[in-house]
Scaffold this motif. Sequence first.
Motif, mmCIF file in Angstrom:
data_model
loop_
_atom_site.group_PDB
_atom_site.id
_atom_site.type_symbol
_atom_site.label_atom_id
_atom_site.label_comp_id
_atom_site.label_asym_id
_atom_site.label_seq_id
_atom_site.Cartn_x
_atom_site.Cartn_y
_atom_site.Cartn_z
ATOM 1 N N UNK A 99 -62.683 -6.351 48.105
ATOM 2 C CA UNK A 99 -63.694 -4.940 48.436
ATOM 3 C C UNK A 99 -64.679 -5.331 49.540
ATOM 4 N N UNK A 100 -64.969 -6.525 49.833
ATOM 5 C CA UNK A 100 -65.748 -6.844 50.874
ATOM 6 C C UNK A 100 -65.312 -6.330 52.237
ATOM 7 N N UNK A 101 -64.094 -7.011 52.557
ATOM 8 C CA UNK A 101 -63.269 -6.835 53.997
ATOM 9 C C UNK A 101 -62.790 -5.504 53.920
ATOM 10 N N UNK A 102 -62.298 -4.920 52.859
ATOM 11 C CA UNK A 102 -61.405 -3.521 52.736
ATOM 12 C C UNK A 102 -62.592 -2.647 52.986
ATOM 13 N N UNK A 103 -63.606 -2.804 52.708
ATOM 14 C CA UNK A 103 -64.733 -1.797 53.103
ATOM 15 C C UNK A 103 -65.676 -2.254 54.153
ATOM 16 N N UNK A 104 -65.279 -3.148 54.900
ATOM 17 C CA UNK A 104 -66.013 -3.735 56.241
ATOM 18 C C UNK A 104 -67.512 -4.110 55.584
ATOM 19 N N UNK A 105 -67.542 -4.703 54.285
ATOM 20 C CA UNK A 105 -68.672 -5.151 53.834
ATOM 21 C C UNK A 105 -68.768 -6.697 53.990
ATOM 22 N N UNK A 106 -67.836 -7.227 54.796
ATOM 23 C CA UNK A 106 -67.663 -8.748 54.881
ATOM 24 C C UNK A 106 -68.516 -9.073 55.947
ATOM 25 N N UNK A 107 -68.710 -8.491 57.105
ATOM 26 C CA UNK A 107 -69.568 -8.941 58.189
ATOM 27 C C UNK A 107 -70.229 -7.626 58.621
ATOM 28 N N UNK A 108 -71.417 -7.943 59.265
ATOM 29 C CA UNK A 108 -72.082 -6.664 59.881
ATOM 30 C C UNK A 108 -71.176 -5.979 61.368
ATOM 31 N N UNK A 109 -71.379 -4.800 61.344
ATOM 32 C CA UNK A 109 -70.544 -4.151 62.276
ATOM 33 C C UNK A 109 -70.975 -4.601 63.784
ATOM 34 N N UNK A 110 -72.009 -5.296 63.959
ATOM 35 C CA UNK A 110 -72.520 -5.748 65.122
ATOM 36 C C UNK A 110 -71.925 -6.839 65.438
ATOM 37 N N UNK A 111 -71.635 -7.792 64.487
ATOM 38 C CA UNK A 111 -71.182 -9.149 64.722
ATOM 39 C C UNK A 111 -69.737 -8.902 64.578
ATOM 40 N N UNK A 112 -68.782 -7.990 63.976
ATOM 41 C CA UNK A 112 -67.585 -8.138 63.919
ATOM 42 C C UNK A 112 -66.728 -8.375 65.109
ATOM 43 N N UNK A 113 -65.672 -8.997 64.875
ATOM 44 C CA UNK A 113 -64.732 -9.435 66.259
ATOM 45 C C UNK A 113 -63.619 -8.522 66.216
ATOM 46 N N UNK A 114 -63.190 -7.990 64.960
ATOM 47 C CA UNK A 114 -61.905 -7.154 64.835
ATOM 48 C C UNK A 114 -62.046 -6.211 63.785
ATOM 49 N N UNK A 115 -61.342 -5.065 64.104
ATOM 50 C CA UNK A 115 -61.173 -4.079 62.935
ATOM 51 C C UNK A 115 -60.203 -4.695 61.585
#
Lengths: 663, 663
Positions: free
Chosen positions: B256-272
Amino acid sequence: MSLSPSPGPTPTPVPGPVRLGGRAQVALRPTESARVTGGFWYERRRVNAEVSIPQGPALLDSVGNLHNLRLAAGTVSGEYRGELPFLDTDVTKWLEAASWQWAQTDPKAEFAQAEDVDRMIRLLAEAQQDNGYLQSYYQVVKPGLRFVELRWGHELYCAGHLIQAAVAHHRATGREDLLTVARRFADHIDDTFGPGNPVDGICGHPEIETALVELYRETGGQRYLNLAGYFVDRRGHGLLRDGPPMLGDAHAVPPPSAYCQDHVPVREAETVTGHVVRQLYLLAGAADVAAETGDPQLRAAMERLWESMTTTRTHLTGGLGAHHESEDFGDPYELPNERAYCETCAAVASIQWNWRMALLTGRARYSDLMERTLFNGFLAGVSQDGLRWLYVNPLRVRDGYESHGGDNTARRTPWFTCACCPPNVMRLLASLPHYLASTDADGLQLHQYATGSYAGPTDGGRVTVRVDTDYPWQGRIAVTVDEAGPGEWTLSLRVPQWCEQYTLEVGGTPAEQVAEDGWLRIRGAWRPGDTVVLNLGMEPRLTEADPRVDAVRGCVAVERGPLVHCLEQVDQPGVPGLDDIVLDPAAGLTVRHRPDLLGGVTTVVGSGRLRARPAGQGWWPYRAAGSAPVGMPTGTPVELTAIPYYAWANREDGSMRVWLPTS
Amino acid sequence: MSLSPSPGPTPTPVPGPVRLGGRAQVALRPTESARVTGGFWYERRRVNAEVSIPQGPALLDSVGNLHNLRLAAGTVSGEYRGELPFLDTDVTKWLEAASWQWAQTDPKAEFAQAEDVDRMIRLLAEAQQDNGYLQSYYQVVKPGLRFVELRWGHELYCAGHLIQAAVAHHRATGREDLLTVARRFADHIDDTFGPGNPVDGICGHPEIETALVELYRETGGQRYLNLAGYFVDRRGHGLLRDGPPMLGDAHAVPPPSAYCQDHVPVREAETVTGHVVRQLYLLAGAADVAAETGDPQLRAAMERLWESMTTTRTHLTGGLGAHHESEDFGDPYELPNERAYCETCAAVASIQWNWRMALLTGRARYSDLMERTLFNGFLAGVSQDGLRWLYVNPLRVRDGYESHGGDNTARRTPWFTCACCPPNVMRLLASLPHYLASTDADGLQLHQYATGSYAGPTDGGRVTVRVDTDYPWQGRIAVTVDEAGPGEWTLSLRVPQWCEQYTLEVGGTPAEQVAEDGWLRIRGAWRPGDTVVLNLGMEPRLTEADPRVDAVRGCVAVERGPLVHCLEQVDQPGVPGLDDIVLDPAAGLTVRHRPDLLGGVTTVVGSGRLRARPAGQGWWPYRAAGSAPVGMPTGTPVELTAIPYYAWANREDGSMRVWLPTS
């Protein structure tokens, strides 16, 4: 490079997982005795016996499977562990694996897991209800719903694995304790299901069919064969249509009727469909029923379904299933690479079904597919050290692959939430010797080539042959007759479907015989000490797929002998990523044996080039057809080293590919 | 072939779904007024207004969505219908669609669904609790678990769609009734979540972020913008890690963390990554926050994520998502055809995010991707008659495709178990005029070309332009200035990324101007009646993919203008199956307009040949590379007719393919 230690004293023969009954109507019969004493499979079986199987009890304890049975037995209290209703089968499949291993241990008193086996059998007996029912999930979690949630409850599936374990244990030890547990549950099921009984139903997951036929063979109980036939023939009438939801029902998978092969009777089915392991266990059970009853319609259905499966839905590795998540067959020629399903259990099930078809028909093609599956799609499921597993067996892992964990990751895992595959590998490796050879009235047939000894009765008396080979590394297979009756009989050697060139020597003299329908049938008045040598040409080769297989258009695969090869990133030092390589098919292939690598493998080395990464291409990954590739000049020449597919994912994580683009 | 009826009287302008706030820091602003009065999109919007939207209320009644709200309101009794917790959003999304349509109806009193809208608003108000909470599922089914099951409960997601409906309804009618309901729920959420409040959490499914920014814009309530910023920035800290299980959790999907984009803050994300619609709704909300706050770090993250998505994870149709069942992005260049996901909602979300990026940055590339998505991946989601839908939009349906039903079938369906897509299409089509043009201090920008009228303020006063075009059938786009202030200003026309040849006429005279970064910026002292004509070259073309896209190696796609084309079985009378065709790229392409076909489409006809079916190939679908194809002679020449992809699956069921093999 010989891997053949000297065999120990010959133990008492124990029949393997297919022991035909008295009225079996088959072309071939399993060997009475089969031992693998050296070479490739000896080593894989040694790791299975010394590492994988001994790990089982501690894992079953720590994950909770034994705890759940203790809850059912009422000897502990607490919460049921895990959400899947079929967790008991991890225990019974381990028991089956351990039993086959026990059967091959000599002296049997030295079997190291004997106490674990006894302990688990006692636990199963304690957990069993007075009426014979035994499934911890429905005893502990849903006691009011026994034999109600047939679509997803896996109750008969659990019973099937219990029965198979009991049969293996009885054959290995002669003991009745587990067999009694299994018979009590089987009798309870037979009293519950079928005409005149309370329930007219089938299990959402086939498995009990083949188990019941084995129970019939082991005990002579005709009711078990009849019940197997009932379960085979009641499927396909929509009995599962209205059950409670299944995993994934809401959104994704085919409806339960087709998913569980309940949309059409197996006799009438035109094509394999639905969940792969369900389909293949069902077909193994149907083949068992056909073997014991001689039912020609059932046999014809098996042959039809086999053709539909192999011609349009089989991966190069023998892996089966197109859909990574719903675990089912796809449309014809839908054979993706990285999202292939190819569950390890599907490979096990395919081997089990194909062996039954080989016995039923005597045709080599079933053993051809078995060989391909054994050496590739199946064996990749377990790591070299016997401790880590793959649930799915993709043919491609991309540069930048992100594992999200879960059972269907492309990274090896010590155990799974749904841990069906590891004990399935254990039980197949433990019983493997029995899948290699057969006998009939006229002689002995070698289906697979593994150093060892294979024996069985013919009309002219018992025959025993010894095989010595470094297969699959070398193509020389030496067969020596160790025991023979007085008259003529036929020694049959399968020439694998992949093999285009071979030579034969009989008694040291070249023979001109040609294989017919895959078999070299050599008739003679064989005497002990007589020899036959088959030399299979082992030139590496490039293979392409039917053009309807979209996923591999413009690609070739490297094969040598029965082994499919693959590139792993770690073996390509000058290559930044496997997404960017192109193989030159005209440049030829070189064979290099590498005793240092992965326990000793033969690699195949080809030539290719790198595509430079198109850095300046902009944000859109599409362009005018035939336009000059941006940033993609001729490319750096590279050497590409392909290892056997079964050995992948045993070193550092990285990308992998079986199919290689040629332009 | 002109499709331009004369426009009626101009109604009061109503701002569209993006109305910037007072401190917005963006390059461009949405038009104040936008009307589509003829041509391609006029017809699609007419069907939406006359067929799709009017069907909504009866469907919501029969499926049970309204029943569930009545249960929450306590006005009926019975069982909750459906298993998904977000069924209320089918109602609120329909309300939003109806409101946008109402806004464009003139006179507004003639809007046919006004009573349905009123009825549903009353129902929502009745169902709402005293404290403002409103979600029928947690009110009826799980009253004790409000704001507890954040991972899968979709409560804030439901609130988001309620808010968006209320904003649309307020903009369309000026009425406060639905806005009051939405504000009460938003206030309750703001009192519940965030620093100093009981819950520090986020929703498993983003959506409320963009809705809260719109509510801020509509009401001026700063707390809503702050709350949107809180939800954007609290994601990525593992708050969802330990929630109750989600659909498919057990086995298949990323955690769920990655599935819901909860694994990294959107400001720091490198990829969708993860679930596509979740990712894109989050990015639309983050872009909204960046637009209102001018946050440079957030904007940089958006631009980075957009590049990661488009360069490696976008299908030719603009469709997004590689995995058919888990609905998520795949690895780089993992872009399968038949098992593509490409959910219709993902296309809607992509358009919404890209429009925000176009406004934020002024860059043409966002509008390029919008155009591609609108004409292809999005529009395929609804049938020509406006009554049947696709949840997934594959690029290939095989010969022998077996539909198993379910939401993700490749056959059009009147409604879905998870019916998110149909009202999403309705709301986008109803608000489409507002996604086509923008203004800034210096002038007006035409992003998309649709016959109609577009107006907004500049520093020199209000400007209005009229567009006349038969785009995408023809490349001529005529722009007439209808209203202009006294000074100079700039009329900007986007030259689509697909277009290699174009000509420009200003005031009837050829002009040599060249587009810069996708924009033709034509500066002048424009007067009413001044004209500009852009002629885009509409030669059909063949397109190929980055060689890392395995799925389409050795294939080309037919495109013309912004339209991706495809072959449907029904248009190839001499072709037994699309699995067996080969296109000859050298033979050229012919354009044929077919007013009789599919409401009038331009087809592209190519030449190719049939591969004979390899009947005698045996049971194994693989063979030596380069060996003579068995049963595959030169092949019968055939004409291959490609229709626009958006129009597929509107006639008899059959196979379809976008990518065509060339050998």
